[in-house]
Design a protein around this motif. Structure first.
Motif, PDB file in Angstrom:
ATOM      1  N   PRO A  13       0.827  -1.201   0.000  1.00 29.50           N
ATOM      2  CA  PRO A  13       0.000   0.000   0.000  1.00 29.50           C
ATOM      3  C   PRO A  13       0.859   1.248   0.000  1.00 29.50           C
ATOM      4  N   ALA A  14       0.440   2.254  -0.776  1.00 31.08           N
ATOM      5  CA  ALA A  14       1.230   3.476  -0.922  1.00 31.08           C
ATOM      6  C   ALA A  14       1.482   4.142   0.419  1.00 31.08           C
ATOM      7  N   SER A  15       0.456   4.227   1.274  1.00 36.04           N
ATOM      8  CA  SER A  15       0.601   4.905   2.558  1.00 36.04           C
ATOM      9  C   SER A  15       1.602   4.182   3.445  1.00 36.04           C
ATOM     10  N   ARG A  16       1.561   2.848   3.404  1.00 38.55           N
ATOM     11  CA  ARG A  16       2.489   2.061   4.212  1.00 38.55           C
ATOM     12  C   ARG A  16       3.918   2.246   3.708  1.00 38.55           C
ATOM     13  N   SER A  17       4.041   2.267   2.367  1.00 38.14           N
ATOM     14  CA  SER A  17       5.362   2.439   1.779  1.00 38.14           C
ATOM     15  C   SER A  17       5.946   3.790   2.147  1.00 38.14           C
ATOM     16  N   ARG A  18       5.129   4.829   2.046  1.00 41.24           N
ATOM     17  CA  ARG A  18       5.599   6.167   2.382  1.00 41.24           C
ATOM     18  C   ARG A  18       5.957   6.265   3.860  1.00 41.24           C
ATOM     19  N   GLY A  19       5.150   5.631   4.718  1.00 43.28           N
ATOM     20  CA  GLY A  19       5.411   5.666   6.145  1.00 43.28           C
ATOM     21  C   GLY A  19       6.716   4.974   6.499  1.00 43.28           C
ATOM     22  N   ALA A  20       6.955   3.819   5.876  1.00 46.66           N
ATOM     23  CA  ALA A  20       8.188   3.084   6.140  1.00 46.66           C
ATOM     24  C   ALA A  20       9.394   3.872   5.647  1.00 46.66           C
ATOM     25  N   TYR A  21       9.231   4.513   4.492  1.00 46.08           N
ATOM     26  CA  TYR A  21      10.339   5.301   3.940  1.00 46.08           C
ATOM     27  C   TYR A  21      10.653   6.482   4.850  1.00 46.08           C
ATOM     28  N   ALA A  22       9.615   7.162   5.319  1.00 48.15           N
ATOM     29  CA  ALA A  22       9.816   8.322   6.189  1.00 48.15           C
ATOM     30  C   ALA A  22      10.503   7.913   7.488  1.00 48.15           C
ATOM     31  N   LYS A  23      10.090   6.763   8.031  1.00 47.72           N
ATOM     32  CA  LYS A  23      10.694   6.280   9.273  1.00 47.72           C
ATOM     33  C   LYS A  23      12.164   5.944   9.066  1.00 47.72           C
ATOM     34  N   SER A  24      12.456   5.292   7.936  1.00 46.07           N
ATOM     35  CA  SER A  24      13.832   4.935   7.628  1.00 46.07           C
ATOM     36  C   SER A  24      14.688   6.181   7.412  1.00 46.07           C
ATOM     37  N   ALA A  25      14.137   7.182   6.710  1.00 43.41           N
ATOM     38  CA  ALA A  25      14.866   8.422   6.454  1.00 43.41           C
ATOM     39  C   ALA A  25      15.149   9.165   7.753  1.00 43.41           C
ATOM     40  N   ALA A  26      14.162   9.143   8.669  1.00 45.55           N
ATOM     41  CA  ALA A  26      14.340   9.812   9.955  1.00 45.55           C
ATOM     42  C   ALA A  26      15.435   9.123  10.776  1.00 45.55           C
ATOM     43  N   ARG A  27      15.469   7.800  10.735  1.00 45.80           N
ATOM     44  CA  ARG A  27      16.489   7.063  11.474  1.00 45.80           C
ATOM     45  C   ARG A  27      17.875   7.339  10.896  1.00 45.80           C
ATOM     46  N   LYS A  28      17.988   7.374   9.577  1.00 48.55           N
ATOM     47  CA  LYS A  28      19.277   7.653   8.948  1.00 48.55           C
ATOM     48  C   LYS A  28      19.761   9.056   9.316  1.00 48.55           C
ATOM     49  N   ALA A  29      18.836  10.013   9.328  1.00 48.09           N
ATOM     50  CA  ALA A  29      19.202  11.381   9.696  1.00 48.09           C
ATOM     51  C   ALA A  29      19.691  11.435  11.137  1.00 48.09           C
ATOM     52  N   GLN A  30      19.045  10.661  12.014  1.00 47.36           N
ATOM     53  CA  GLN A  30      19.462  10.617  13.413  1.00 47.36           C
ATOM     54  C   GLN A  30      20.858  10.012  13.542  1.00 47.36           C
ATOM     55  N   ILE A  31      21.113   8.950  12.800  1.00 45.63           N
ATOM     56  CA  ILE A  31      22.428   8.306  12.829  1.00 45.63           C
ATOM     57  C   ILE A  31      23.506   9.284  12.364  1.00 45.63           C
ATOM     58  N   VAL A  32      23.230  10.004  11.291  1.00 41.15           N
ATOM     59  CA  VAL A  32      24.201  10.961  10.756  1.00 41.15           C
ATOM     60  C   VAL A  32      24.465  12.080  11.763  1.00 41.15           C
ATOM     61  N   GLU A  33      23.420  12.532  12.445  1.00 37.60           N
ATOM     62  CA  GLU A  33      23.573  13.597  13.434  1.00 37.60           C
ATOM     63  C   GLU A  33      24.453  13.148  14.595  1.00 37.60           C
ATOM     64  N   VAL A  34      24.206  11.953  15.103  1.00 35.68           N
ATOM     65  CA  VAL A  34      25.004  11.447  16.217  1.00 35.68           C
ATOM     66  C   VAL A  34      26.429  11.138  15.755  1.00 35.68           C
ATOM     67  N   ALA A  35      26.563  10.593  14.550  1.00 39.51           N
ATOM     68  CA  ALA A  35      27.897  10.300  14.014  1.00 39.51           C
ATOM     69  C   ALA A  35      28.709  11.580  13.863  1.00 39.51           C
ATOM     70  N   THR A  36      28.047  12.673  13.530  1.00 40.88           N
ATOM     71  CA  THR A  36      28.734  13.961  13.428  1.00 40.88           C
ATOM     72  C   THR A  36      29.367  14.328  14.760  1.00 40.88           C
TER      73      THR A  36
END
Length: 209
Positions: A13-36
């Motif tokens: 489902p499109a909504s599920r796909s978008r939600g999973a992508y947003a969650k993954s993108a948010a986690r990656k951004a958090q990892i990059v911030e802490v890695a900085t």
């Protein structure tokens, strides 16, 4: 544009796909911030995946899922740090000249000491030819030098910079003085970085608004 496997995404489902992508993108951004933060404190070599994962509160497996190799995380950290540069630089150069653009960006950099410190720490560490981050910094400096040369030539044509200056030599001098003054400012925030850069421009007859 057609996908390689037409219809392969229709089962999700499109909504599920978008939600999973947003969650993954948010986690990656958090990892990059802490890695900085970790790389700024310990450098690339001293900053471990385990420390980054512990600070976020995730498993090492989860972190590796987003960044399988440490060099990929370093590239993401450097890309994030570099995003503060060059957003309006070309526009200011085109309209007001290189001097105005450099001083404007240098002033904006004062609000990002942690990213300036990261670049200072990693640029020294990555100066070793075989360091994984060496190609990124080599390309970064080559691009900055090329851009500066281009704007110096423009400014010489408009009478903003005396034509007796070699554009390549002047570009390297501006970069060196900029990096050096930023490092001094990081060590001692009472340093008047902008004033000293302006004085250098005055000394070589480099005009601006």
């Amino acid at each position: 544009m057609p996908t390689i496997f037409p219809g392969a995404q229709s089962a999700i489902p499109a909504s599920r796909s978008r939600g999973a992508y947003a969650k993954s993108a948010a986690r990656k951004a958090q990892i990059v911030e802490v890695a900085t933060t970790v790389f700024t404190a310990n450098g690339y070599t001293g900053g471990s995946f385990r420390e980054i994962a512990d600070q976020i509160g995730v498993s090492l497996t989860s972190l590796v899922h987003h960044f399988p190799h440490k060099i990929e995380l370093l590239e993401a950290v450097l890309t994030r740090a570099n995003e503060i540069y060059g957003i309006t630089f070309d526009e200011i150069c085109r309209e007001h000249g290189l001097r105005a653009a450099v001083l404007d960006l240098a002033k904006g950099n004062l609000g990002h000491p942690e990213l300036l410190r990261l670049l200072a720490v990693l640029s020294a560490e990555c100066s070793r030819p075989h360091h994984p981050g060496h190609p990124w910094f080599a390309e970064r400096y080559a691009n900055i030098r090329s851009d500066h040369v281009r704007w110096i030539i423009q400014d010489q044509g408009l009478g903003r910079i005396p034509k007796n200056h070699d554009p390549i030599v002047l570009a390297d001098l501006i970069i060196a003085i900029w990096d050096g003054l930023q490092l001094q400012w990081l060590i001692d925030p009472h340093q008047d970085m902008l004033g000293k850069m302006a004085s250098f421009f005055d000394s070589i007859g480099m005009l601006g608004p």
